[in-house]
Enzyme design. Structure first.
Site, short mmCIF file in Angstrom:
data_model
loop_
_atom_site.label_atom_id
_atom_site.label_comp_id
_atom_site.label_asym_id
_atom_site.label_seq_id
_atom_site.Cartn_x
_atom_site.Cartn_y
_atom_site.Cartn_z
N ASP A 1 -0.91 -9.26 5.48
CA ASP A 1 -0.90 -7.83 5.14
C ASP A 1 -1.80 -7.11 6.12
OD1 ASP A 1 -0.65 -5.35 3.59
OD2 ASP A 1 0.13 -6.67 2.03
N HIS B 1 3.07 -3.06 6.73
CA HIS B 1 1.94 -3.91 6.33
C HIS B 1 1.61 -4.94 7.41
CE1 HIS B 1 1.27 -2.30 2.35
NE2 HIS B 1 2.55 -2.40 2.04
N GLU C 1 7.33 -0.62 1.83
CA GLU C 1 6.39 0.42 2.26
C GLU C 1 6.22 0.50 3.77
OE1 GLU C 1 3.50 0.70 -1.59
OE2 GLU C 1 2.91 -0.80 -0.14
N PHE D 1 0.19 -7.45 -12.52
CA PHE D 1 -1.00 -7.94 -13.20
C PHE D 1 -2.28 -7.42 -12.54
CE2 PHE D 1 0.99 -11.97 -15.37
CZ PHE D 1 1.84 -11.13 -16.07
N ASP D 2 -2.12 -6.53 -11.52
CA ASP D 2 -3.31 -5.85 -11.00
C ASP D 2 -3.60 -4.60 -11.82
OD1 ASP D 2 -0.99 -4.66 -9.97
OD2 ASP D 2 -1.92 -4.11 -8.06
C1 TNX Z 1 2.50 -1.97 -3.64
S1 TNX Z 1 4.48 -4.11 -4.45
C2 TNX Z 1 2.56 -2.97 -2.69
C3 TNX Z 1 1.34 -3.74 -2.36
C4 TNX Z 1 0.15 -3.27 -3.14
C5 TNX Z 1 0.57 -2.99 -4.58
C6 TNX Z 1 -0.55 -2.64 -5.49
C7 TNX Z 1 4.66 -4.03 -2.95
C8 TNX Z 1 5.85 -4.64 -2.45
N1 TNX Z 1 3.75 -3.41 -2.17
O1 TNX Z 1 1.11 -3.67 -0.97
O2 TNX Z 1 -0.84 -4.25 -3.11
O3 TNX Z 1 1.49 -1.93 -4.57
O4 TNX Z 1 -0.12 -2.58 -6.82
#
Ligand code: TNX
Length: 763
Positions: free
Chosen positions: A196, A269, A332, A424-425
């Site tokens: 990441d 990312h 993202e 779960f975060d």
């Molecule tokens: C979105 S879920 C993200 C992560 C973050 C997360 C935090 C996803 C595919 N991407 O990069 O850690 O939200 O909840």
């Protein structure tokens, strides 16, 4: 006569429910099996009892279980190969005729011993896991196992748990321990989020700079992503797994019937990679490994050298992980750089692509083609649907159900992992002492209520749902202890979603069994969360005046004790029996007790009463169904939503405005009014574009009392006050205009913003 039948029925029903309760106490299994028939009595196994395996290949299952027994109970069962069980032993055999998915098994415990038949080695293994749950959680207690007959088979073939090791890094020992937790609850995929923006965590021999540069960041964001001012520590943080360690983890998992699914993030990312190899970006850099959270605009540039790099990386990854799937992220990915990059724009032209979304799709398809040449299949987050889905891709649906529904309708396989049930975060408790979390609210019962197959799917489409996964993102989770706190017992609930047939799910019975699991998890030294014992409060308009505060424990056993003077309740504090009425601000501190012994955390809540509190409210627009608990009254219940927001006591509007009218009941002198809104861009929650307050005597003609533009809002202040200057009015109207579509470069760009409001104030 009629009365007699009724009485008989009643006694019968009481008996049924009592015996159901006994069954769940006597066999505290999680996940609950397909069918369980209680038998009389129990068997006492000696520590000299043996695993008798019908075939040599089954011994490996016994070996793994013995490792667990030795580590936790200090003994092992000897293993012998034989077709005959003999009394007092544990007999293990494979019978492919046992119906069900891979992993189905039958377990019989009677006074002669234990028999486990699996439809495969995995089936034997799961039978053994069930057997282990029937052992007393003690090093010294006699090994008494209740007699029973179980037929069991998983509902879904994909039962996953994810762990983000980029935002925080976890040593191999913890990764193995995490896999042990998965195994106990019959989960079979470990999704290892290895790369990441904030760190690259897997050794790639061909690219040593990934180890030297990308694996390390010079400092980490302190506090929450939405907090102002931003603060950082200056501690160099990082690490990575060597290929030998990766192999060790993969082998450890495989022996436990867990497949490791590696994730290499692209095209977004990717900042940690770009810090080492800026030539793979659009601008050429320079870059540093991410120190904060969220979404970064610099992403992989779809150049030939980028594809060459990624293919070389993936070649090594494919060698290390024997599973069918490779996860390529895909989520993202801001398009800001691609939009202004001459290479990207000419590639779009050359390939006849419509826009940057199709360029992302081009990127992903190329990677898929490459993975297919290595006999791998590609899986990615649901953004891989944008701009057209790669032909054979499997989709992990995280932004809700819709991505999964669309993919399944197109004939693609799907793993369901929607944020609202599987992240779960998110907070699991409203306890203010809860460790800092990203936000959101996902209590245990909500995980349990998750239904992975949406109604929108019919016939064949249903088969496309391979299963479920929960995600453990670790921006705010620095160590293994806290991972356990976040994951246990929510994974227990998820395991029942993943394994048990939906008709067999019953939350009360699950909670009944959970008590024994807390004993087991305690015995194993895990740091599980006590949130299930939290006292919940609900506020209603006061029957006589002000508000009525109702306390409730979703955990049915024990009693609630509370104080109103700010002190912690103890075994002598008042037991809650009737709603607490308040027309002045009040602090209630409460906890669940078993007699005089406290079971759960102490929760304290301030109820701040103003002239609007407990009155009548009407909303023009409905809040989103995920964030509407308590309805409009939430805005005048005296409770300010927690920060970082935890879902509770906030109303969330997606893409919509707030328009609320509070009826104060009679003409009232007002000196000011206020609206409390939230800004957390990482969670797609934005301040409103503008806010306005109106007053009225009749509820029909309203006069504006001032407005404020969104860009004038100060993110360090909680709420906006409108001075009204001692006017008399009966009705107050509050308007907050949604910020609209999230602009490029921000998390969730292109989606409608969320507007979060927790309280309206009239003083
Ligand atoms: C979105 S879920 C993200 C992560 C973050 C997360 C935090 C996803 C595919 N991407 O990069 O850690 O939200 O909840």
């Amino acid at each position: 006569m009629f009365l007699r039948i009724l009485l008989f029925l009643l006694v019968y029903l009481l008996h049924l429910s009592a015996s159901a309760q006994d069954v769940h106490q006597r066999y505290p299994l999680i996940p609950w099996p397909d069918s369980l028939r209680p038998l009389q009595g129990s068997v006492r196994l000696e520590r000299s009892a043996k695993f008798i395996v019908a075939h040599d290949s089954i011994s490996q299952e016994a070996v793994v279980v013995n490792e667990y027994l030795l580590a936790n109970y200090g003994f092992t069962f000897q293993t012998t190969v034989s077709k005959r069980a003999g009394d007092g032993n544990i007999f293990l055999t494979v019978d492919p005729a046992i119906p069900g998915h891979t992993g189905a098994y039958q377990l019989t415990v009677n006074n002669r011993g234990v028999i486990i038949k699996g439809n495969s080695l995995a089936g034997v293994f799961y039978g053994l896991q069930t057997f282990l749950q029937l052992l007393p959680p003690s090093k010294s207690a006699p090994l008494d196992v209740q007699a029973v007959e179980i037929f069991d088979s998983p509902r879904f073939v994909y039962r996953g748990m994810h762990l983000d090791v980029s935002r925080h890094f976890f040593p191999v020992a913890f990764v193995k321990r995490y896999i042990d937790h998965l195994v106990r609850y019959k989960m079979n995929y470990f999704h290892w989020h290895l790369t990441d923006d904030q760190g690259w965590r897997i050794e790639i021999k061909r690219y040593p700079e990934l180890q030297r540069v990308s694996a390390w960041r010079n400092g980490t964001r302190i506090g929450h992503y939405s907090s102002v001012p931003e603060a950082y520590d200056t501690i160099r943080y990082g690490g990575y797994y060597t290929q030998d360690e990766v192999k060790e983890v993969v082998a450890y998992a495989a022996r436990r019937h867990v497949t490791v699914l590696p994730e290499i993030e692209m095209p977004g990312h990717a900042l940690a990679v770009l810090a080492a190899y800026p030539n793979l970006s659009c601008t050429g850099g320079p870059f540093t490994v991410g120190r904060t959270w969220g979404v970064f605009q610099d992403v992989f540039c779809p150049k030939e050298e980028t594809f060459e790099f990624l293919e070389n990386v993936l070649s090594e990854v494919c060698e290390l992980f024997p599973g069918t799937y490779i996860h390529i992220g895909g989520d993202e990915c801001p398009k800001d750089r691609w939009k202004v990059c001459t290479h990207c724009q000419s590639l779009i032209k050359k390939e006849g692509l419509k826009d940057e979304h199709e360029l992302q799709s081009y990127f992903i398809r190329r990677i898929e083609r490459f993975l297919n040449t290595r006999n791998k299949r590609m899986i990615g987050w649901d953004e891989i649907l944008e701009g057209g889905l790669a032909p054979d891709a499997t989709v992990m649906s995280w932004r809700g159900y819709q991505g999964g529904i669309d993919a399944a309708k197109m004939g693609h396989d799907v793993v369901m992992t929607p944020t609202s049930y599987c992240y779960f975060d998110y907070y699991q408790s409203r306890n203010p002492q809860e460790p800092l979390a990203i936000g959101g609210f996902l209590p245990l019962d909500k995980v349990y209520r998750f239904e992975p197959v949406p109604d929108a799917l019919v016939g064949e489409e249903v088969q496309r749902i391979l299963g479920v996964q929960a995600n453990m993102w670790t921006e705010y989770v620095p160590d293994g202890k806290q991972v356990e706190h976040m994951v246990l017992p929510r994974m227990c609930a998820l395991s029942e979603v993943a394994w048990s047939s939906s008709g067999k799910r019953n939350y009360d019975q699950f909670v009944e069994r959970l008590g024994s699991h807390f004993k087991l998890l305690g015995f194993l030294g895990t740091n599980y969360s006590l949130a299930v014992f939290d006292v919940e409060a609900a506020v209603y308009p006061g029957t006589t005046k002000g508000i009525d505060i109702h306390l409730n424990s979703p955990y049915k056993y024990g009693s609630i004790r509370y104080t109103t003077n700010g002190s912690r309740p103890d075994g002598n504090s008042k037991i809650y029996s009737t709603p607490i009425n308040a027309d002045q601000s009040i602090v209630i501190t409460s906890a669940l007790f078993d007699g005089s012994e406290r079971k759960g955390n102490v929760l304290q809540q301030l109820y701040k009463v103003n002239q609007a509190t407990g009155k009548t409210i009407t909303l023009t627009n409905k809040p989103h169904e995920e964030y509407c608990r308590g309805g409009g009254f939430t805005l005048i219940n005296g409770v300010y939503g927690a920060l970082p927001w935890n879902g509770a006591d906030w109303l969330g509007f997606q893409g919509q405005d707030l328009e609320a009218v509070v009826d104060l009941g009679k003409p009232t002198t007002i000196i000011r009014a206020g609206i409390d809104v939230l800004n957390d861009e990482g969670s797609w929650i934005h301040y409103p574009k503008r806010m306005e307050v109106f007053l009225s005597d009749d509820g029909i003609t309203f006069t504006s009392f001032g407005n404020v533009e969104g860009d004038k809002l100060d993110a360090s202040k909680r709420y906006v006050i409108f001075p009204v200057d001692k006017v008399k009015a009966r009705y107050v109207k509050f308007v907050a205009e949604n910020a609209g579509i999230i602009p490029d470069g921000k998390p969730g760009a292109g989606n409608p913003s969320w507007l979060f409001v927790d309280e309206l104030v009239v003083e």
